[in-house]
Write a protein that holds these residues in place. Structure first.
Motif, PDB file in Angstrom:
ATOM      1  N   ARG A 930     -53.645 -13.427 -12.079  1.00  0.00           N
ATOM      2  CA  ARG A 930     -52.993 -13.868 -10.767  1.00  0.00           C
ATOM      3  C   ARG A 930     -53.766 -14.650  -9.890  1.00  0.00           C
ATOM      4  O   ARG A 930     -53.688 -15.138  -8.860  1.00  0.00           O
TER       5      ARG A 930
ATOM      6  N   GLN B  61     -45.378 -27.829  -7.800  1.00  0.00           N
ATOM      7  CA  GLN B  61     -45.254 -26.268  -7.914  1.00  0.00           C
ATOM      8  C   GLN B  61     -43.536 -26.295  -7.696  1.00  0.00           C
ATOM      9  O   GLN B  61     -43.440 -26.195  -6.708  1.00  0.00           O
ATOM     10  N   CYS B  67     -40.839 -20.239  -1.769  1.00  0.00           N
ATOM     11  CA  CYS B  67     -41.831 -19.626  -1.058  1.00  0.00           C
ATOM     12  C   CYS B  67     -40.990 -19.275   0.402  1.00  0.00           C
ATOM     13  O   CYS B  67     -41.644 -18.443   1.104  1.00  0.00           O
ATOM     14  N   VAL B  83     -46.033 -20.092  -7.806  1.00  0.00           N
ATOM     15  CA  VAL B  83     -46.423 -20.447  -6.333  1.00  0.00           C
ATOM     16  C   VAL B  83     -45.670 -19.219  -5.368  1.00  0.00           C
ATOM     17  O   VAL B  83     -46.445 -19.023  -4.417  1.00  0.00           O
ATOM     18  N   GLU B  84     -44.673 -18.914  -5.702  1.00  0.00           N
ATOM     19  CA  GLU B  84     -43.809 -18.292  -4.731  1.00  0.00           C
ATOM     20  C   GLU B  84     -43.878 -16.675  -4.886  1.00  0.00           C
ATOM     21  O   GLU B  84     -43.373 -15.982  -4.193  1.00  0.00           O
ATOM     22  N   PRO B  86     -46.487 -14.724  -4.445  1.00  0.00           N
ATOM     23  CA  PRO B  86     -47.268 -13.806  -3.401  1.00  0.00           C
ATOM     24  C   PRO B  86     -46.170 -13.698  -2.037  1.00  0.00           C
ATOM     25  O   PRO B  86     -46.727 -13.042  -1.095  1.00  0.00           O
ATOM     26  N   SER B  92     -50.750 -10.305  -2.708  1.00  0.00           N
ATOM     27  CA  SER B  92     -51.614 -11.385  -3.317  1.00  0.00           C
ATOM     28  C   SER B  92     -51.419 -12.678  -2.553  1.00  0.00           C
ATOM     29  O   SER B  92     -52.029 -13.624  -2.941  1.00  0.00           O
ATOM     30  N   LEU B  93     -50.763 -12.836  -1.072  1.00  0.00           N
ATOM     31  CA  LEU B  93     -50.728 -14.050  -0.611  1.00  0.00           C
ATOM     32  C   LEU B  93     -52.137 -14.196  -0.035  1.00  0.00           C
ATOM     33  O   LEU B  93     -52.696 -13.372   0.863  1.00  0.00           O
ATOM     34  N   GLU B  96     -55.324 -19.532  -0.379  1.00  0.00           N
ATOM     35  CA  GLU B  96     -55.666 -20.506  -1.476  1.00  0.00           C
ATOM     36  C   GLU B  96     -54.296 -20.914  -2.166  1.00  0.00           C
ATOM     37  O   GLU B  96     -54.134 -21.454  -2.947  1.00  0.00           O
ATOM     38  N   ASN B  97     -53.188 -20.145  -1.479  1.00  0.00           N
ATOM     39  CA  ASN B  97     -51.846 -20.615  -2.255  1.00  0.00           C
ATOM     40  C   ASN B  97     -51.385 -22.103  -1.749  1.00  0.00           C
ATOM     41  O   ASN B  97     -51.426 -22.443  -0.701  1.00  0.00           O
ATOM     42  N   SER B  98     -51.086 -22.606  -3.113  1.00  0.00           N
ATOM     43  CA  SER B  98     -50.836 -24.168  -2.800  1.00  0.00           C
ATOM     44  C   SER B  98     -49.528 -24.520  -2.324  1.00  0.00           C
ATOM     45  O   SER B  98     -49.531 -25.633  -1.520  1.00  0.00           O
TER      46      SER B  98
END
Lengths: 1016, 557
Positions: A930, B61, B67, B83-84, B86, B92-93, B96-98
């Protein structure tokens, strides 16, 4: 005789053609007649071989000319040889001139041989002229000529890999027709181009739209690599990354000589990875479904509906080694005609190269024709041309390697009607049929027409007092058209109406150089001066068009207007340079050498106030072995010390970076296309100027024990300032990046080349060549504040390209999760996930706190070792090459987590299950990685790169065949690789699905060829 | 003689080369790009539309759409892309989330383009108004989702790395000024150069959202009232357009391809973002919009019974499902917005020649031989059944607003239908929101009843119950309003933005976690921290690149 003279060349030509046309039928058996020999009285001839001082020469080779008899001298320089009758002895010894002495039977000879001064005074090409090797003050590496022939390489750089100190060649792609990349003495520039500047016959092909692929390796006479500032400064603007100088073969005086050189061979995967068979894929699917709630199997054995039938019938398809691959075939046929008549010399070479890749549809054909002509128009004017035409053809619909890797063995290859099934694992639609494009009508063509000419005026022959003064005018014109066309038809692609694409590009460039040179000797003083004025211009233009929705597929891409919708686009740019250069070489008594060079360059790519840069350099050389006090050191043949310091420039950014640009796109407004304008994401910078590299070099050239051991050692340190840095910006401004002159990098390195003749006997010799180079690259500063640039992954004190990532500790195990070990480490973790180190110990994994530098992506050191064994006519050459100390992200290990259980994968990379508690491989869970860890791994390798066994046919056979020379060889390439790398190959670029260029994944290949070099 | 000629010509050629020494020889001439000094404002304004399309049509993505829906009260993860993730597994958000950086980057890119137009001397007021609309849109989105952010009102081509965050109040002042200017200077609907260009009412709707967020409820009410009272729009209450002969209803007609524009009969649409089939019109789709592939279930995988069809809205990928709350918690009987044409819950076999016996139990398909199952034979046209597992991706109740299908593109990588961005119903919802906040619950109930009259029109006629669906002022709370927004706008609205705008994200997430959680652990909302996740993280690379000033990260990241 006249009759014979007339017919022989044409006979030879026919013979050459026959050979070229059909290598398979090796025509050795055609003639076996023996020359009639007169029976003569046999006996013995004896003698002693001495050098100029009268000392015995041990181990000199004594041979009877045109016969097999031969021996070597003993410890006293004595020899004795049985002969069949009178004749001529040929005496040879390394480092000495070969001598021929007539003899009669029973004679005792006293033979004195002389040192070969030219062995040291070999001439090297140094740019805008040549120089005696002993007078060279800069660091120049010449490529061993043996490596330029007898190797099945399609690009000459492939032959240089590992064979030249300080030059790193990387063959990232083995696709037929793809060129390797070259790097001289490490990376100076962070963003600007880092490849060396390549000059062929005085005309640069870098920046003229050409490439080394345009040059038939067989046409190359010599290849020199200029490395330090003194050597490269004459190419000022372009010298910072090193210069590769290539000289092609030229005509020689005398009768026409026709040669045929050719090889034919097969290619295969250098390494074959195993992929899941039917039972294994079933297990993989089951494990994936078990590890991913919500995922389902289609039935007990397969995940997707389309796999069910083959599974039930027990039909498995070997997609990789059966469907998409084939035995590659590589062949090259080269006919050259070389000769000279009064005042004219010519070299004409025609070459055909064809490579059928190991993956279907990856083909490459090259046709080239070269004409090098030199004419003495008068005794003071010489003109000539080095012109060539080359055509590249990479046609063909290509299979998709990644898709073949991904296919389930149970996938359906064909539809019922025999066409390829678009999604063999339907309803899985992420992975399409790797064969889908095989029938695509796809042309990839490229040409280069190079017309180069020169005129050389020798003023000394016009008016005696001007002796030594030359004016040379060099002009090169190159026209390089390129096109790509393809059509995706309705039938193959389920793409209604089809889609056609045409791309055309052309580059026209010229270079003109005016070179004035003057050489003069006054007693022991030698001067030579070179002055240059040059300019160049390159115009590029491209256009593309598409058409879609055709009535049917019949016309393919040949009539885009036949489609109902068309698009078009075009682009042009212009690049110009102006240069002036002066060079002074001075030497005293061949002992003290001095070189001063200054070059001023102007380039269009820079801002109005910074167009010009000036780059001086100075070098000193000391031939210590020519000093009187060294005369007693008999063991020492050559010792030279070289020192140089200078500046070179790098303008290697594209055109128009100084200007602010708008981008345009089409968008529709009420059904009609409209033009949308918006600022380009890169900011323009009108202040851009030269990037400058200063290099200090100290080198030693040596030769000992009659030059049996010789070589050189170079140490260098270079600093690059005002880097042309593509600086990423906070996107808050609306811009993503800008080119700026900022920062500083440094390189330090050591290069060692040693040649040794380990054993020299009459019939057997063993020679070793070792090349070793080490480079340390470092970012010294970026923005003047000595702060790292984390966003760009640039770190002060570290090499330019590093891997900055999390640290993998292992895999989370069920007992650890059950104990709650993860709660204060990585609370989201599940068993089977990648376990990353919590470097900052804050109880969670964060990109800010838990990433660190893991290593560099460029090798710390590289080496090449060649051992050459000769026995009579046989020569065996074994070349081992190594690159060590670098890491790469392993794309097979880093496969997107949500694809792992949806595709086939190599069994060399395992996966975690509750039963198989791997601590190396993660589970198939979609969240097993992850954090997006990239799996950096050691990419070092040692390769048995080339093994070549050649046989030079003896004189009797050659004479009987009416030939001048005949060599046959077998050669194997990339035979074995020692590495800890998991997957295909540490050098090959293999990317993940969806990442740039994944369609071009191609395995590293090995090849075996059989070749012939024939001179008529 | 001959020789002399050669020498002379050689010298002449080199002399020619020497003349290239002039300064103009090294001058750069751009052949194929316009400079930033280009004067055409019109193309630059269209460039703003392009930038908007490039943001919401992002396909790098594919899960980007999710998201803004997953981890709220409307969305639940299906077959997620990544990508969604988090956004519902909030733990885990990170910065660095694109998806986060795409939104941030695109919004600032819109601002830069808009700044160039707004600061052009003597610029056409309508063009300026359109640019101000987009700038206000971008800043409003930024402050809603990130709080204080850097404020730039001029485009400067100089490398800057010293950005700091400005207070929300300062940015709100710019938004308010831009919107007031835009509402004044933009053309009326029907007077724009093309019907998809920004008109007064687009600015009014945006003003309704922005002023409601700022607490300027009177201004919000005034802005949208102007639209309601303009008489230029009518709620769709009758079937219209090109699908009259198809199964459907007047509400679903608004969302069918080639039926969405004002010129196509849609009297309710205020901002309909146009797409065309790329293979028919160049520039038809920008990037490759993924809305259909997210929202629509992957029922094409029911290969025994189903094939893609125009009437079903084409091929979905099943990435984004509706929450249990939307499926089971908010509907009253008779609401047309919940008809099978609008929230598809039932499927009928549409493959030719289907004739298959399956086992069914409790409304789901089960393995043959399952105790208590009944065997039924399904033929073409019959209602079909799927397994319980299928409801995570293959078939689940889904809104049909993004369905679209062209038989020449069965795979349907891009969504090519128009995007319904603003319509009259939203004006009523925004006014009701402003009125609730001002204590005018009776006024709010009136607005909601306008929508209810439309929604229950058929049902009332069928049952004779004229009161069906009617609301009272006592019901009027922000929570009710948020539910009504789901009923009216699910799929259309950016739900994360709405919940952040109204300050209700934390409450709503808690409600879902407590009462409407997903059955499968991996699909549940986890790790939500009310003190952290109501704002997005500033992209890490922005903080790291901004080296000359601290761009402070939002708390918790």
């Amino acid at each position: 005789m006249k009759y014979a003279n007339l017919t022989l060349p044409s006979m030879k030509l026919c013979f050459a053609m026959a050979l070229a046309a059909g290598m398979m039928a090796f025509p050795l058996s055609t003639k076996a007649e023996q020359a009639v020999q007169n029976v003569q009285q046999a006996g013995v001839v004896k003698g002693q071989v001495t050098d100029k001082n009268g000392d015995a020469v041990i181990g000199a080779t004594i041979k009877v000319k045109n016969a097999q008899a031969g021996t070597v001298t003993d410890f006293d320089g004595q020899f004795s040889l049985n002969v069949q009758g009178p004749g001529t002895l040929v005496i040879s010894y390394i480092g000495y001139l070969t001598k021929e002495v007539p003899f009669t039977v029973g004679q005792t000879l006293s033979i004195s041989i002389e040192e070969d001064a030219t062995a040291l005074d070999e001439v090297v090409v140094v740019g805008y002229g040549v120089q005696k090797k002993s007078d060279v003050t800069g660091s120049v590496t010449s490529i061993n000529k043996e490596r330029l022939s007898k190797l099945p390489v399609t690009n000459v750089l492939q032959a240089v890999q590992g064979a030249a100190a300080g030059v790193t060649i990387q063959q990232g792609s083995s696709i037929p027709g793809d060129a390797p990349s070259a790097l001289v003495r490490g990376r100076n520039s962070i963003n600007a181009g880092t490849g060396p500047y390549i000059v062929v016959d005085g005309i640069p092909i870098s920046k003229s739209g050409g490439s080394l692929n345009d040059i038939n390796p067989g046409d190359i006479e010599s290849m020199e690599i200029l490395k330090d500032a003194s050597a490269t400064a004459i190419y000022g603007t372009n010298g910072a990354n090193g210069v590769i100088l290539i000289t092609t073969k030229h005509g020689k005086d005398g009768k026409p000589s026709i040669s045929y050189n050719g090889y034919l061979g097969i290619e295969d995967f250098a390494k074959k990875l195993d992929y899941c068979n039917g039972a294994q894929i079933t297990q993989r699917y089951r494990d994936y479904v078990a590890q991913n709630p919500g995922e389902t199997m289609y039935n007990d054995y397969v995940k997707n509906q389309a796999e069910a039938a083959n599974q039930a019938a027990g039909i498995e398809t070997d997609w990789l080694y059966d469907m998409v691959s084939q035995t590659g075939i590589i062949q090259d046929h080269n006919v050259t005609i070389n000769g000279g008549a009064e005042n004219v010399k010519y070299f004409i070479s025609g070459d055909y190269m064809s490579q059928k890749g190991v993956l279907k549809g990856f083909n490459y054909k090259r046709y080239s024709l070269r004409m090098n002509i030199d004419a003495d128009v008068t005794n003071y004017l010489k003109i000539g041309t080095n012109s060539y035409i080359v055509s590249h053809n990479r046609d063909g619909g290509r299979v998709n390697f990644l898709m073949a890797e991904a296919m389930s063995p149970y996938g359906q290859v064909y539809e019922e009607d025999g066409s390829y099934k678009q999604y063999p694992m339907y309803s899985e639609t992420l992975f399409f049929n790797p064969m889908q494009y095989i029938d695509q009508d796809h042309e990839r063509r490229q040409w280069n027409i190079n017309l180069n000419g020169y005129a050389d005026l020798n003023f000394g022959n016009i008016w005696k007092p001007l002796e030594g003064l030359h004016y040379k005018f060099n002009f090169g014109y190159s026209f390089g058209p390129k096109r790509e066309n393809y059509y995706n038809g309705e039938a193959e692609f389920n793409y209604s109406g089809g889609y056609g694409y045409i791309f055309n590009a052309e580059t026209q460039s010229y270079t003109s150089e005016n070179i004035l040179s003057y050489a003069k000797d006054i007693k022991k003083h030698h001067f030579d001066i070179t002055l240059l004025y040059a300019s160049s211009r390159k115009k590029y233009h491209e256009s593309k068009a598409t058409g879609s929705k055709f009535i049917n597929d019949e016309l393919s891409w040949h009539n885009l207007g036949g489609g109902s919708t068309q698009t078009s686009g075009s682009y042009s740019d212009l690049y110009t340079t102006v240069s002036q250069m002066g060079r002074l070489n001075y030497s005293y008594d061949s002992r003290y050498l001095f070189t001063f060079t200054v070059r001023r360059d102007g380039s269009s790519v820079f801002g109005a106030d910074n167009k010009y840069g000036t780059f001086p350099s100075v070098a000193l050389g000391w031939n210590i072995s020519n000093e009187k006090f060294m005369e007693k050191a008999d063991w020492l043949n050559n010792l030279k010390l070289r020192l140089s310091y200078g500046k070179a420039g790098n303008e290697a950014i594209g055109v128009y970076e100084t200007l602010a640009k708008m981008s345009n796109s089409a968008i529709t407004m009420d059904g009609a296309s409209a033009t949308a304008l918006y600022p380009s994401s890169r900011m323009g910078n009108s202040g851009l100027g030269w990037e400058t590299t200063k290099t200090f070099n100290i080198g030693i050239d040596f030769g000992i024990l009659n030059n049996r051991i010789n070589g050189n050692i170079d140490f260098y340190t270079s600093t690059t300032t005002d880097l042309l840095l593509q600086r990423n910006l906070p996107k808050i401004s609306g811009y993503s990046n800008v080119y700026m002159n900022m920062g500083k990098t440094a390189n330090k390195g050591l290069e060692v080349t040693i040649n040794s003749k380990n054993i020299v006997t009459k019939d057997f010799t063993w020679g070793t060549n070792l090349v070793w180079s080490y480079n340390k690259n470092e970012i010294k500063d970026l923005y003047g504040d000595e702060k790292d640039d984390l966003g760009n992954r640039w770190f002060i004190g570290e090499p330019i390209s590093v891997i900055y990532d999390y640290v993998m500790e292992g895999i989370w195990q069920e007992d650890e999760i059950a104990r709650g070990d993860h709660l204060n480490h990585d609370p989201q973790a599940q068993a089977g996930d990648v376990k990353l180190a919590d470097l900052d110990g804050d109880g969670k994994i964060t990109p800010e706190g838990d990433k660190k530098i893991q290593g560099q992506t460029a090798p710390k050191w590289t080496a090449g070792l060649t051992n050459t064994f000769s026995y009579k006519g046989f020569t065996l050459s074994i070349f081992i090459q190594t690159a060590q100390g670098h890491k790469r992200n392993n794309s097979l290990l880093a496969m997107a987590a949500d694809e792992q259980g949806r595709r086939n994968s190599t069994t060399e990379v395992g996966y975690w299950t509750p039963e198989n508690k791997s601590n190396e491989y993660r589970s198939l869970s979609k969240t097993s990685n992850r954090w997006g860890y990239g799996f950096p791994r050691n990419a070092g390798y040692t390769r048995i790169k080339d093994v070549t066994l050649s046989y030079q046919f003896p004189a009797q056979v050659i004479n009987a065949l009416h030939l001048s020379a005949l060599t046959a060889y077998v050669s194997g390439r990339n035979l074995y690789t020692f590495t800890s790398w998991k997957g295909w190959d540490p050098e090959a670029d293999i990317t993940q699905r969806g990442w740039g260029g994944y369609e071009n994944n191609y395995p590293m290949t090995k090849s075996f060829v059989f070749g012939l070099n024939v001179t008529f | 003689m001959k020789l002399r000629n050669i020498i002379y010509s050689a010298l002449a050629v080199s002399a020619l080369a020497l003349t290239s020494c002039s300064d103009s020889y090294l001058e750069e001439k751009m052949y194929s790009s316009y400079g930033t000094d280009v004067t055409d404002v019109e193309a630059k304004v269209i460039g703003l539309h392009y930038k908007y399309a490039d943001l919401w049509g992002w396909s790098d993505q594919q899960g980007f759409v999710g998201c803004f829906q997953d981890g709220t009260d409307v969305g639940a993860p299906g077959s997620t892309q990544g990508v969604e993730v988090p956004f519902y597994q909030y733990g885990s958000l990170n910065a660095e989330n694109s998806g986060v950086s795409k939104l941030w980057t695109s919004l600032y890119s819109i601002i830069n383009s808009a700044n160039i137009i707004i600061n052009t001397a003597d610029v056409d007021p309508a063009a300026k108004g359109e640019a101000e609309f987009f700038r206000a849109y971008a800043y409003n989105m930024l402050v809603t989702l990130w709080g204080p952010v850097p404020l730039l009102t001029e485009s400067k081509a100089e490398p800057r790395t010293d950005f700091t965050r400005q207070s929300v109040a300062e940015i709100d002042a710019v938004i308010a000024a831009d919107l007031n200017d835009a509402m004044a200077n933009l053309p009326e609907v029907g007077k724009t150069k093309t019907q998809n260009r920004i008109n007064k009412d687009c600015a009014r709707i945006l003003a309704g959202e922005a002023f409601n967020r700022m607490g300027k409820f009177q201004e919000a009410e005034a802005a949208v009232t102007a639209t309601i009272n303009s008489g230029n729009y009518k709620l769709i209450q009758e079937r219209y357009g090109k699908y009259l002969s198809d199964a459907g209803d007047y509400y679903s007609d608004m969302f069918r391809w080639h039926n969405q524009r004002r010129s196509e009969g849609n009297t309710e649409g205020i901002w309909v973002f146009q797409m065309e089939y790329e293979r028919d019109v160049t520039g038809g789709t920008i990037n490759a919009p993924q809305q259909r592939r997210n929202w629509v279930a992957a029922f094409h995988k029911l290969t025994d019974f189903m094939q893609n069809a125009d009437s079903l809205g084409g091929r979905g990928n099943g990435r984004l499902r509706l929450s249990n709350y939307v499926k089971y918690g908010i509907w009253e009987k008779g609401d047309i917005r919940n008809s099978n044409h609008n929230i598809r819950r039932i499927l009928y076999a549409n493959k030719p020649n289907v004739n298959k016996e399956i086992s069914v139990k409790d409304g789901f398909r089960v393995d043959d031989g399952t105790p208590g199952a009944t065997k039924i034979t399904i033929k073409t046209g019959d209602r079909i059944y799927w397994t319980v597992k299928d409801t995570l991706e293959v078939m689940y109740d889904h809104p049909t607003k993004w369905g679209g299908y062209d038989p020449t593109d069965d795979f349907g990588w891009s969504l090519v239908k128009d995007w319904p961005l603003m319509r009259l119903a939203d004006a009523y919802l925004l006014r009701a929101e402003a009125r609730i906040n001002q204590g005018n619950t009776a006024g709010a109930a009136e607005d909601i009843n306008v929508l209810r009259d439309r929604a229950f029109k058929t049902y009332r006629a069928e049952t004779g119950n004229a009161e069906a669906g009617k609301v009272t002022s006592a019901q009027m709370t922000i929570d009710f309003l948020l539910d009504e927004r789901i009923r009216e706008l699910v799929g259309e609205e950016n739900r994360r933005y709405t919940l952040c705008r109204t300050g209700k994200l934390a409450e709503r997430v808690k409600m879902i976690m407590d009462n409407w959680a997903e059955g499968t652990d991996s699909k549940k909302i986890t790790g939500f921290d009310a003190s952290k996740h109501c704002l997005l993280p500033i992209p890490l690379s922005e903080i790291q690149l901004n080296k000359d000033a601290e761009l402070q990260q939002n708390p918790g990241y």
